[in-house]
Enzyme design. Structure first.
Site, PDB file in Angstrom:
ATOM      1  N   GLU A   1      44.094  39.250  32.745  1.00 43.77           N
ATOM      2  CA  GLU A   1      44.320  37.813  32.670  1.00 43.77           C
ATOM      3  C   GLU A   1      43.775  37.061  33.876  1.00 43.77           C
ATOM      4  OE1 GLU A   1      45.137  37.059  29.911  1.00 43.77           O
ATOM      5  OE2 GLU A   1      46.975  37.920  29.121  1.00 43.77           O
TER       6      GLU A   1
ATOM      7  N   HIS B   1      50.417  45.765  35.322  1.00 40.11           N
ATOM      8  CA  HIS B   1      50.223  46.002  33.886  1.00 40.11           C
ATOM      9  C   HIS B   1      51.212  47.045  33.396  1.00 40.11           C
ATOM     10  CE1 HIS B   1      48.301  46.941  30.035  1.00 40.11           C
ATOM     11  NE2 HIS B   1      47.836  45.713  30.125  1.00 40.11           N
TER      12      HIS B   1
HETATM   13  N1  ACO Z   1      53.695  40.377  41.204  1.00 37.37           N
HETATM   14  C1  ACO Z   1      54.705  40.826  41.967  1.00 37.37           C
HETATM   15  N2  ACO Z   1      55.479  41.882  41.643  1.00 37.37           N
HETATM   16  C2  ACO Z   1      55.220  42.503  40.493  1.00 37.37           C
HETATM   17  C3  ACO Z   1      54.172  42.096  39.647  1.00 37.37           C
HETATM   18  C4  ACO Z   1      53.393  40.997  40.046  1.00 37.37           C
HETATM   19  N3  ACO Z   1      52.384  40.537  39.309  1.00 37.37           N
HETATM   20  N4  ACO Z   1      54.134  42.895  38.562  1.00 37.37           N
HETATM   21  C5  ACO Z   1      55.142  43.775  38.703  1.00 37.37           C
HETATM   22  N5  ACO Z   1      55.803  43.528  39.879  1.00 37.37           N
HETATM   23  C6  ACO Z   1      56.946  44.247  40.385  1.00 37.37           C
HETATM   24  C7  ACO Z   1      58.187  43.881  39.568  1.00 37.37           C
HETATM   25  O1  ACO Z   1      58.869  42.789  40.122  1.00 37.37           O
HETATM   26  C8  ACO Z   1      59.000  45.136  39.594  1.00 37.37           C
HETATM   27  O2  ACO Z   1      59.732  45.168  40.790  1.00 37.37           O
HETATM   28  P1  ACO Z   1      61.169  45.934  40.828  1.00 37.37           P
HETATM   29  O3  ACO Z   1      60.862  47.386  40.573  1.00 37.37           O
HETATM   30  O4  ACO Z   1      61.640  45.658  42.204  1.00 37.37           O
HETATM   31  O5  ACO Z   1      62.002  45.317  39.753  1.00 37.37           O
HETATM   32  C9  ACO Z   1      57.933  46.226  39.652  1.00 37.37           C
HETATM   33  O6  ACO Z   1      56.738  45.627  40.158  1.00 37.37           O
HETATM   34  C10 ACO Z   1      57.647  46.793  38.278  1.00 37.37           C
HETATM   35  O7  ACO Z   1      57.596  45.717  37.361  1.00 37.37           O
HETATM   36  P2  ACO Z   1      57.722  45.928  35.804  1.00 37.37           P
HETATM   37  O8  ACO Z   1      58.146  44.652  35.163  1.00 37.37           O
HETATM   38  O9  ACO Z   1      58.481  47.169  35.489  1.00 37.37           O
HETATM   39  O10 ACO Z   1      56.247  46.175  35.479  1.00 37.37           O
HETATM   40  P3  ACO Z   1      55.697  46.371  34.084  1.00 37.37           P
HETATM   41  O11 ACO Z   1      54.635  47.352  34.304  1.00 37.37           O
HETATM   42  O12 ACO Z   1      56.678  46.656  33.021  1.00 37.37           O
HETATM   43  O13 ACO Z   1      55.203  44.881  33.758  1.00 37.37           O
HETATM   44  C11 ACO Z   1      53.766  43.024  33.720  1.00 37.37           C
HETATM   45  C12 ACO Z   1      53.904  44.555  33.611  1.00 37.37           C
HETATM   46  C13 ACO Z   1      54.739  42.308  32.747  1.00 37.37           C
HETATM   47  C14 ACO Z   1      52.356  42.664  33.338  1.00 37.37           C
HETATM   48  C15 ACO Z   1      54.062  42.589  35.162  1.00 37.37           C
HETATM   49  O14 ACO Z   1      53.210  43.293  36.047  1.00 37.37           O
HETATM   50  C16 ACO Z   1      53.930  41.081  35.377  1.00 37.37           C
HETATM   51  O15 ACO Z   1      54.877  40.353  35.104  1.00 37.37           O
HETATM   52  N6  ACO Z   1      52.747  40.600  35.864  1.00 37.37           N
HETATM   53  C17 ACO Z   1      52.540  39.189  36.088  1.00 37.37           C
HETATM   54  C18 ACO Z   1      52.260  38.465  34.780  1.00 37.37           C
HETATM   55  C19 ACO Z   1      50.904  38.834  34.189  1.00 37.37           C
HETATM   56  O16 ACO Z   1      49.897  38.933  34.883  1.00 37.37           O
HETATM   57  N7  ACO Z   1      50.894  39.026  32.861  1.00 37.37           N
HETATM   58  C20 ACO Z   1      49.672  39.434  32.110  1.00 37.37           C
HETATM   59  C21 ACO Z   1      49.696  40.908  31.861  1.00 37.37           C
HETATM   60  S1  ACO Z   1      48.228  41.486  31.061  1.00 37.37           S
HETATM   61  C22 ACO Z   1      48.543  41.357  29.407  1.00 37.37           C
HETATM   62  O17 ACO Z   1      49.650  41.317  28.994  1.00 37.37           O
HETATM   63  C23 ACO Z   1      47.422  41.225  28.399  1.00 37.37           C
END
Ligand code: ACO
Length: 388
Positions: A327, A267
């Site tokens: 989600e 998140h």
């Molecule tokens: N699975 C695997 N790796 C992940 C996940 C995940 N679900 N979420 C984050 N990471 C990793 C990223 O690849 C990134 O790796 P890096 O540092 O090597 O590049 C690191 O963790 C940080 O990721 P960010 O994109 O900076 O995380 P951020 O906190 O900005 O993004 C987000 C949050 C978009 C929700 C992300 O966790 C994600 O894409 N999750 C999967 C999709 C999802 O579940 N979306 C619903 C979110 S809830 C909502 O919006 C209401």
């Protein structure tokens, strides 16, 4: 050249307005609506009560002849002429996703209601307009869905609560209480969540003085992007792809090895637990007894996959807590109560429209248009004369 104030990409961490509607405390794993724990509200209150809380700070006096709940019953009936327009939208939009159809349907709703610009109204008329548009959204969505599947629009019933009414006009028969209660928890827990992209967008449009439907359409448009509103159906797809628990370890490892993300985890604001995922997990477990075989199997698989996914993420990313987000169980919940998957994101929009209505109203109390600046980085004019 005027001095510009530099802000981080995506306006992250920039406070662009004051709000008294709700707040998210990411570090604490907590969020609230007007000072009341939102997950407590989801467990104990109706959507009508929470909507009234967001609008007026009043959670207790929505019932009775003159109460908010009663006025909603009238507001959610499709106005004359709108069903025919929705039929045309559904017929012309075959193949479009439900959120796209809803966006068009809400635009048509604004015309059918002959809404005036919010700028021209007073507090009372603006409040009435935002509530009418948001109150109609579930009826419009259900109507579009049915029409798109060759079914008739179901006439509204006045004896049902707002959540039960949504399921009724979708299915054409009353939904079991367990389904209504579970969906109510999901909707209440997602009506508002800080200054997310769709809420901000709806407020920007409201700041121009446009009408209430225009602001809601803009909110839906922002929500339709995959970075905002699309994950619940992808979670259920992920569980379908995994298929059975014995395949989970291999599937999860393969996905992470390819650098892909696990849907329903991580998140942008919460660094620890997402309180909504805990609420919805508890809610989904409460549905097991009344679920059919398919639903029970899905819940069992979801619980087991969650555990394995958390372990896999912790092993690979010890530097960054990646926990279950809202989600994950939202998708499972909607699937178990039998909502068509194509309606998952649009149902999220139905929830958010409640929050948008309060935000749009709050925004219109400030008569200042939102109008930031951009730093020009293109070619400069050849001379001062050429520029003029
Ligand atoms: N699975 C695997 N790796 C992940 C996940 C995940 N679900 N979420 C984050 N990471 C990793 C990223 O690849 C990134 O790796 P890096 O540092 O090597 O590049 C690191 O963790 C940080 O990721 P960010 O994109 O900076 O995380 P951020 O906190 O900005 O993004 C987000 C949050 C978009 C929700 C992300 O966790 C994600 O894409 N999750 C999967 C999709 C999802 O579940 N979306 C619903 C979110 S809830 C909502 O919006 C209401």
């Amino acid at each position: 050249m005027a001095t510009l104030i530099e802000v981080p990409a995506g306006l992250a961490g920039v406070a662009v307005a004051d709000t008294a509607i709700g707040d998210v405390r990411g570090e604490e794993g907590f969020y609230h609506y007007r000072g009341i724990d939102a997950t407590d509200l989801a467990r104990t209150r109706t959507l009508e009560q929470v909507w009234s809380l967001l609008l007026d700070g009043d959670v207790d006096s929505v019932d009775g002849q003159d109460g908010f709940a009663n006025r909603l019953r009238a507001d959610r009936r499709l106005p004359d002429g709108l069903p025919a327009v929705l039929a045309a939208v559904a017929a012309g939009g075959v193949g479009s996703d439900a959120l796209t159809l809803l966006r068009t349907g809400v635009s048509a709703t604004g015309s059918a209601l002959a809404l005036r610009p919010l700028w021209d109204g007073d507090e009372g008329s603006r409040r009435r307009d935002v509530v009418r548009v948001a109150a109609l959204m579930p009826t419009v969505l259900a109507g579009l869905h049915r029409l798109g599947h060759g079914q008739e629009v179901v006439a509204s019933r006045d004896d049902l609560g707002h959540v039960a009414h949504y399921l009724y006009v979708l299915r054409g028969e009353p939904a079991p209480a367990a389904h209504v209660d579970a969906l109510s928890r999901y909707l209440i827990s997602t009506v508002d969540h800080g200054f997310n992209a769709s809420t901000f967008t709806a407020r920007v449009v409201a700041s121009t003085g446009a009408d209430a439907a225009a602001a809601m359409v803009a909110g839906i448009a922002a929500l339709s992007g995959p970075l905002h509103g699309g994950a619940p159906s992808r979670v259920v797809q992920m569980l379908d792809d995994i298929g059975s628990l014995d395949r989970a370890d291999q599937w999860l490892a393969g996905t992470l090895d390819r650098g892909e993300r696990l849907m329903g985890f991580g998140h942008a604001v919460y660094r620890g637990r997402d309180p909504r995922s805990e609420l919805l997990r508890e809610t989904v477990l409460g549905l097991v007894d009344s679920a059919d075989e398919r639903g029970r199997t899905l819940v069992e698989l979801a619980v087991a996959v969650e555990e394995k996914a958390l372990a896999a993420l912790a092993e690979r990313r010890p530097d960054r807590p990646l926990m279950t987000n809202v989600e994950f169980y939202a998708g499972v919940l909607m699937d178990v109560i039998g909502l068509p998957r194509e309606l998952f994101s649009a149902t999220f929009a139905v929830a958010r429209s409640v929050g948008w209505s309060a935000h749009v109203l709050e925004q219109t109390r400030d008569r200042k248009i939102v109008r930031p600046a951009a730093r020009y980085v293109g070619p400069q004019p050849a001379s001062a004369n050429a520029a003029s």
